[in-house]
Motif scaffolding. Sequence first.
Motif, PDB file in Angstrom:
ATOM      1  N   SER A 174       0.478  -1.202  -0.131  1.00 55.98           N
ATOM      2  CA  SER A 174      -0.131   0.021  -0.127  1.00 55.98           C
ATOM      3  C   SER A 174       1.148   1.429   0.284  1.00 55.98           C
ATOM      4  N   VAL A 175       0.481   2.258  -1.098  1.00 53.95           N
ATOM      5  CA  VAL A 175       0.902   3.572  -1.205  1.00 53.95           C
ATOM      6  C   VAL A 175       0.263   4.568  -0.285  1.00 53.95           C
ATOM      7  N   TYR A 176       0.545   5.758   0.907  1.00 54.15           N
ATOM      8  CA  TYR A 176       0.334   6.304   1.070  1.00 54.15           C
ATOM      9  C   TYR A 176       1.100   7.733   0.799  1.00 54.15           C
ATOM     10  N   GLN A 177       0.412   9.108   0.972  1.00 52.78           N
ATOM     11  CA  GLN A 177       0.135   9.889   1.070  1.00 52.78           C
ATOM     12  C   GLN A 177       0.894  10.286   2.719  1.00 52.78           C
ATOM     13  N   VAL A 178       1.236  11.061   3.228  1.00 52.85           N
ATOM     14  CA  VAL A 178       1.982  11.273   3.879  1.00 52.85           C
ATOM     15  C   VAL A 178       1.402  13.183   4.500  1.00 52.85           C
ATOM     16  N   LEU A 179       0.517  13.187   4.724  1.00 46.51           N
ATOM     17  CA  LEU A 179      -0.301  14.200   5.973  1.00 46.51           C
ATOM     18  C   LEU A 179       0.235  14.995   7.002  1.00 46.51           C
ATOM     19  N   LEU A 193       5.876  10.414   0.177  1.00 47.44           N
ATOM     20  CA  LEU A 193       4.993   8.468   0.223  1.00 47.44           C
ATOM     21  C   LEU A 193       5.471   8.245   1.424  1.00 47.44           C
ATOM     22  N   HIS A 194       4.962   6.613   1.773  1.00 45.16           N
ATOM     23  CA  HIS A 194       5.054   5.807   2.011  1.00 45.16           C
ATOM     24  C   HIS A 194       4.663   4.862   2.437  1.00 45.16           C
ATOM     25  N   VAL A 195       5.111   3.813   2.014  1.00 45.55           N
ATOM     26  CA  VAL A 195       4.843   2.547   1.522  1.00 45.55           C
ATOM     27  C   VAL A 195       5.166   1.547   2.397  1.00 45.55           C
ATOM     28  N   VAL A 196       3.899   0.325   3.020  1.00 43.18           N
ATOM     29  CA  VAL A 196       3.652  -0.380   3.583  1.00 43.18           C
ATOM     30  C   VAL A 196       3.049  -0.962   3.082  1.00 43.18           C
ATOM     31  N   VAL A 197       3.887  -2.447   3.989  1.00 44.46           N
ATOM     32  CA  VAL A 197       3.727  -3.965   3.360  1.00 44.46           C
ATOM     33  C   VAL A 197       3.315  -4.847   4.067  1.00 44.46           C
ATOM     34  N   ARG A 198       2.327  -5.803   4.009  1.00 43.38           N
ATOM     35  CA  ARG A 198       1.529  -6.681   5.248  1.00 43.38           C
ATOM     36  C   ARG A 198       1.214  -7.358   4.409  1.00 43.38           C
ATOM     37  N   THR A 199       1.064  -9.119   4.929  1.00 45.58           N
ATOM     38  CA  THR A 199      -0.061 -10.601   4.908  1.00 45.58           C
ATOM     39  C   THR A 199      -0.858  -9.669   4.344  1.00 45.58           C
TER      40      THR A 199
END
Length: 391
Positions: free
Chosen positions: A148-153, A201-207
């Motif tokens: 998932s790619v997030y925009q940092v606010l 941007l911040h990228v989060v990796v999950r199962t």
Amino acid sequence: MFLLLIFGSLLFSAAARPTPNYLENPYSGENETEDPEEMRSAAIKRLLEVFGMEDTPSIHGHKQAPQYMLDLYNTVADVDGVTKDPYLLEGNTVRSFFDKLRSEQVEFSFNLSTVSREEKILTAELHLFKLRPQATLAFNRHHFCQVSVYQVLDTSKTNSTQDRKLLSSRLIPVHSTGWEVFTISQAVRSWMMDEGSNLGLHVVVRTLGGSPIDMKLMRFASGRNHHQSKQPMLVLFTDDGRRSTSLESRDFDDNAATSNLPRSFMSSSTSRIARSVDYSEEDGAPTPCQRHPLYVDFEEIGWSGWIISPRGYNAYHCKGSCPFPLGQNMRPTNHATVQSIINALKLLKGVETPCCVPDKLFSINLLYFDDDENVVLKQYNDMVAGSCGCH
């Protein structure tokens, strides 16, 4: 009788008008004494304006263009930079930006200051190069991960406690390798409206179950520890609003496509071609309206340091006579046909023969470095005379 009355009225109206002195070149006398260096400088400045620039970008050292941008250029342009198909490219400008944060974490920041606010943001993509998992973890039970790619606010500017906003999310095979692309257009549009909101941007990796995953299993190349060819990159598709003239109408089912343009001119010297044309005219047999080569050499102009491709292009120019009667091979307009008749019958004084001008114009593509050494692919309309006609 009716036709004579029409021509008579035309003659009267033409005689009633004052002589158009403004058509005379007011600079004809000045150019003879103007300093050649000043003229060259003014000409290059005007050429820069055609390409939408105020000055040439300053590039320090040898820079390498991202392979994605090179491949994109080769997809939309032929070897001479002429557009293959105007519908291949979304908008008329594509920019690539390398990550400025260069963090070992999955956080990225891009400086978009070179993008004008007048440009319309069409699509923005985050390109990340996925590395193979480390050998010790190769037989992990996970086969897919949720990336998932997030925009940092900035929570101080919003009435919300959320410090990030989801932009894109999808499943990626754990054991794959290569480029992964995420759409982040929403974030870039907000950054263009408020430059201060660009916190990256911040990228989060999950199962698949939503649990955090070992980053050694799902690794992306960073700007700090990996080769430039694998650096995180933002690719921006925009449209600057520049429109072509009504002559920009390339029919790609027509035989006039650039694959059929005469290549013999490209290798011939300009001076030799010019002499051959002049000789035929001096021999008493003026050549009919046709297209002649006009090669623009970026290296000779001094632009080879920042233009990646092409090294130059053949703009072509139209030259030749439009004698009466105008055949269909001269691609005359109805207006040119009438003008040719009036000139041939000498019905009106001062009516010249039709002019040999481009009747079809093609666009070209430039791949170049901008002032921040980002690579830009830009399409410029009306740069190549595709064919000539009597107008």
